[in-house]
Design an enzyme around this catalytic site. Structure first.
Site, PDB file in Angstrom:
ATOM      1  N   GLY A   1       0.805  -1.212   0.000  1.00 53.50           N
ATOM      2  CA  GLY A   1       0.000   0.000   0.000  1.00 53.50           C
ATOM      3  C   GLY A   1       0.842   1.267   0.000  1.00 53.50           C
ATOM      4  O   GLY A   1       1.972   1.305  -0.504  1.00 53.50           O
ATOM      5  N   SER A   2       0.326   2.309   0.624  1.00 56.75           N
ATOM      6  CA  SER A   2       0.955   3.628   0.587  1.00 56.75           C
ATOM      7  C   SER A   2       2.259   3.714   1.367  1.00 56.75           C
ATOM      8  O   SER A   2       2.942   4.739   1.299  1.00 56.75           O
ATOM      9  CB  SER A   2      -0.016   4.677   1.110  1.00 56.75           C
ATOM     10  OG  SER A   2      -1.164   4.757   0.286  1.00 56.75           O
ATOM     11  N   THR A   3       2.619   2.663   2.115  1.00 54.20           N
ATOM     12  CA  THR A   3       3.874   2.718   2.879  1.00 54.20           C
ATOM     13  C   THR A   3       5.091   2.830   1.980  1.00 54.20           C
ATOM     14  O   THR A   3       6.150   3.258   2.436  1.00 54.20           O
ATOM     15  CB  THR A   3       4.021   1.469   3.763  1.00 54.20           C
ATOM     16  OG1 THR A   3       4.021   0.301   2.933  1.00 54.20           O
ATOM     17  CG2 THR A   3       2.888   1.381   4.777  1.00 54.20           C
ATOM     18  N   VAL A   4       4.961   2.469   0.691  1.00 55.99           N
ATOM     19  CA  VAL A   4       6.120   2.535  -0.208  1.00 55.99           C
ATOM     20  C   VAL A   4       6.163   3.845  -0.993  1.00 55.99           C
ATOM     21  O   VAL A   4       7.066   4.048  -1.797  1.00 55.99           O
ATOM     22  CB  VAL A   4       6.141   1.340  -1.184  1.00 55.99           C
ATOM     23  CG1 VAL A   4       6.316   0.034  -0.422  1.00 55.99           C
ATOM     24  CG2 VAL A   4       4.872   1.289  -2.036  1.00 55.99           C
ATOM     25  N   LYS A   5       5.227   4.746  -0.764  1.00 57.25           N
ATOM     26  CA  LYS A   5       5.248   6.024  -1.486  1.00 57.25           C
ATOM     27  C   LYS A   5       6.527   6.820  -1.239  1.00 57.25           C
ATOM     28  O   LYS A   5       7.057   7.440  -2.189  1.00 57.25           O
ATOM     29  CB  LYS A   5       4.011   6.847  -1.115  1.00 57.25           C
ATOM     30  CG  LYS A   5       2.719   6.310  -1.739  1.00 57.25           C
ATOM     31  CD  LYS A   5       1.498   7.100  -1.285  1.00 57.25           C
ATOM     32  CE  LYS A   5       0.217   6.556  -1.943  1.00 57.25           C
ATOM     33  NZ  LYS A   5      -1.005   7.242  -1.447  1.00 57.25           N
TER      34      LYS A   5
END
Length: 633
Positions: A328-332
């Site tokens: 999810g967004s943790t890799v943004k």
């Protein structure tokens, strides 16, 4: 009347024939008996020589193995995690039991043996090479069983009670997925080990540290020569080579932090991984639910084992190492760093987010978590607010090839190299991977839409909580990369010397401008302290500074014309919640990743868990802090 001579009445020919027949019969009998004796001698001296030689020797002196004492396991502060306690074990010596099956039946009738354990005993019996070696029937006898057997000992020749050391885990289920457990020795275990060194050993490491460092924990077997009588009872010890205990292990684990992580995840499926980003030491590695490892050493019944493996919450599954989820967004932040590195974006570039995104000449809409959109945002703001639309476009501009190559430096798509077994490497998608995976399918071509969805850490991309904690630690250290590890030091129990385990050399992830690291770190700090940060409750009223990122992962796809409503879907289909963080921001000492399965948004489910773990790490007792409930990912 004329007289008759006696000689004239004899039939010399018949007498000779009779005598010859008798001699022939006697000779044949003698030859036959001689052949029987010779055959028996061959059987005794040649065919079964080893068996009778061993049996004859056993009537005088028997060599018995002495199992070594298993090494202890401690956490980094010396708290005991695995020890050895005295226990009584019911054992059977095969050569002293004429009817093994009948003995087992009688033991079962006397409630001294579980009928379900017969198969395990038969396997152990086949494994024993010498019939004078005792085979365990039951590992830990309670007082009732001890008394019951003692009064009927005479009914079971060849069966006896022996004192042994049994493995015990004083913390119970705490850190069970790290420490692991021991179980009864099987044929497969022996195939992987030195069989001679496991003579007299009944248990072996099955998972976690117990398995990974079995060679260091097991020790070296000893032997003793025992003078015995005709009934097999030991009279005296003639000679003895004592077993050598192996090493005690000190882990990098902090049980205080581990307990806090497990308590924060109580009654939920999830994982927490906390590590020291400065050296890779794993401080906590929690997976919930867990299980008590002690019954495994005592002999888990088939019913108990089936209850564990059939539990829908899968307590034996190590989610921290083996659970593969969309990040999810943790890799943004990592994708933002890649965009800066490849000059795809600058910190000042802006774009407008209307709440949805579409590819050119395509009417399909990729939605943002915020239905009305975020308006005009730059890179830092898009990370702070977790703007999906910004990263849809960013991923498309980067391209899947550069995205894959850059993210792979953070160990996505590969194992991190932690020193226990079972770690899975997740999946970092690429064109080549898709060609291999779908080589016989029509859709093996990589499509732009797949790049778009990869930009928010979904689609094919899968990662473990350990991988995300590791990657977060790399960001915290501005590119310095340390392999995670659990073993800190070993201690010689005889000398008392403690020797630290050597650390692997760190590697550096290079970017074209070191200032890019600070841009990303600053934007992750804004997630906590920014006016529109998605995890403001984590930093509120705390004396330490935190940088982090929330993430929410869809478990199933919602149609474009539908709204996701958590309370109207089955619990198992609700979103997974993620949160990654490190602290303090300028001098990081801890990096962590939190996953809450089906917990909903990361800000609402995972971030509060991280707060409790960080508070424990920094010895902080917070007052009540309001939490976000706006659905931010």
């Amino acid at each position: 009347m004329p007289s008759v001579r006696p000689e004239s009445l004899k039939d010399h020919g018949r007498e000779q024939r009779t005598f010859g027949l008798r001699v022939l019969i006697a000779g044949a009998g003698a030859v036959a008996l001689t052949l029987v004796v010779v055959a028996r001698l061959i059987t005794l001296q040649v065919v079964h020589y080893d068996h009778y030689d061993e049996q004859a020797t056993g009537n005088r002196i028997r060599i018995e193995p002495l199992a070594p004492t298993r090494g202890l396991i401690f956490d980094r502060n010396g708290i005991l995690l695995a020890e050895n306690l005295p226990a009584y074990q019911l054992e059977l010596v095969p050569e002293q039991v004429s009817d093994i099956d009948g003995t087992l039946v009688r033991l079962i009738k006397r409630d001294l043996l579980n009928a379900q354990e017969q198969d395990r005993f038969q396997q152990a019996l086949r494994r024993v090479g010498r019939r004078f070696e005792p085979v365990p029937l039951r590992y830990r006898l309670d007082d009732t069983a001890l008394a019951r057997f003692s009064v009927r000992r005479q009914e079971f020749p060849g069966v006896d009670i022996r004192p042994r050391l049994a493995r015990h885990y004083p913390m119970g289920a705490t850190a069970v997925h790290v420490v692991g457990y021991v179980g009864s020795l099987s044929a497969n275990d022996i195939d992987e080990r030195n069989e001679r060194n496991y003579a007299g050993t009944t248990h072996i490491g099955k998972s976690g540290i117990e398995l990974a460092y079995e060679d260091q924990l097991h020790g070296t077997v000893g032997y003793r020569q025992v003078l015995i009588n005709a009934q097999g009872r030991a009279l005296e010890t003639v000679d003895q080579v004592p077993p050598a205990p192996d090493m005690d292990l000190y882990l990098t684990l902090d049980v205080r932090l581990q307990s806090a992580a497990e308590a924060a995840l109580a009654n939920r499926r999830g994982a927490v991984v906390a590590l020291d980003p400065r050296n890779g030491d794993v401080l906590a590695l929690a997976s919930t639910p867990g299980f008590d490892p002690n019954p495994f050493g005592a002999g888990l019944s088939t019913r108990q084992y089936q209850a564990l493996i059939n539990n829908p919450d899968n307590p034996m599954f190590n989610r921290a190492l083996q659970g593969q989820y969309s990040p999810g967004s943790t890799v943004k932040p990592i994708l933002g760093l890649a965009a800066l590195h490849f000059d795809t974006r600058t910190p000042s570039d802006h774009m407008f987010c209307p709440g949805h995104f579409s590819l050119p000449n395509n009417d399909h809409r990729y939605r943002d978590w915020k239905r009305e959109g975020h308006g005009k945002v730059n890179l830092a703001q898009s990370i702070e607010q977790s703007c999906d639309v910004y990263f849809y476009q960013l991923a498309l501009d980067l391209g899947i090839d550069r995205l894959h190559d850059f993210a792979s430096q953070f160990s996505f798509g590969a194992t991190t190299g932690i020193d226990i077994r079972g770690e899975r490497g997740g999946l970092l998608p690429s064109r080549e991977w898709k060609r291999r995976r779908f080589k016989r399918a029509a859709n093996q071509v990589w499509f732009p839409g797949e790049t778009v969805i990869t930009g928010i850490g979904q689609g094919f991309w899968l990662a473990t909580p350990l991988q995300l904690a590791h990657a977060t630690g790399v960001i915290a250290m501005r590119g310095e990369k340390h392999a995670p590890r659990l073993l800190d030091a070993v201690r010689d129990p005889l000398k008392g010397d403690i020797v630290a385990e050597p650390r692997a050399a760190a590697r550096q992830i290079e970017v074209d401008d070191p200032a890019h690291w600070e841009t990303i770190v600053s934007s992750m700090r804004d997630v906590i302290y920014g006016a529109q940060g998605t995890a403001r409750q984590v930093g509120a009223q705390r004396p330490y500074t935190v940088a982090g990122k929330t993430g929410t992962v869809q478990v199933f796809t919602v149609a474009q014309d539908e709204e996701y409503e958590a309370d109207k879907v089955d619990e198992s289909l609700r979103d997974h919640g993620w949160f990654v963080a490190f602290a303090p921001v300028d001098e990081p000492r801890v990096a962590l990743a939190v996953l809450v399965e089906n917990g909903g948004g990361g800000s609402a489910s995972a971030a509060p868990v991280a707060s409790k773990v960080l508070d424990t790490f920094f010895d902080f007792s917070p007052r009540t802090v309001a939490q976000r409930t706006d659905g931010a990912p």
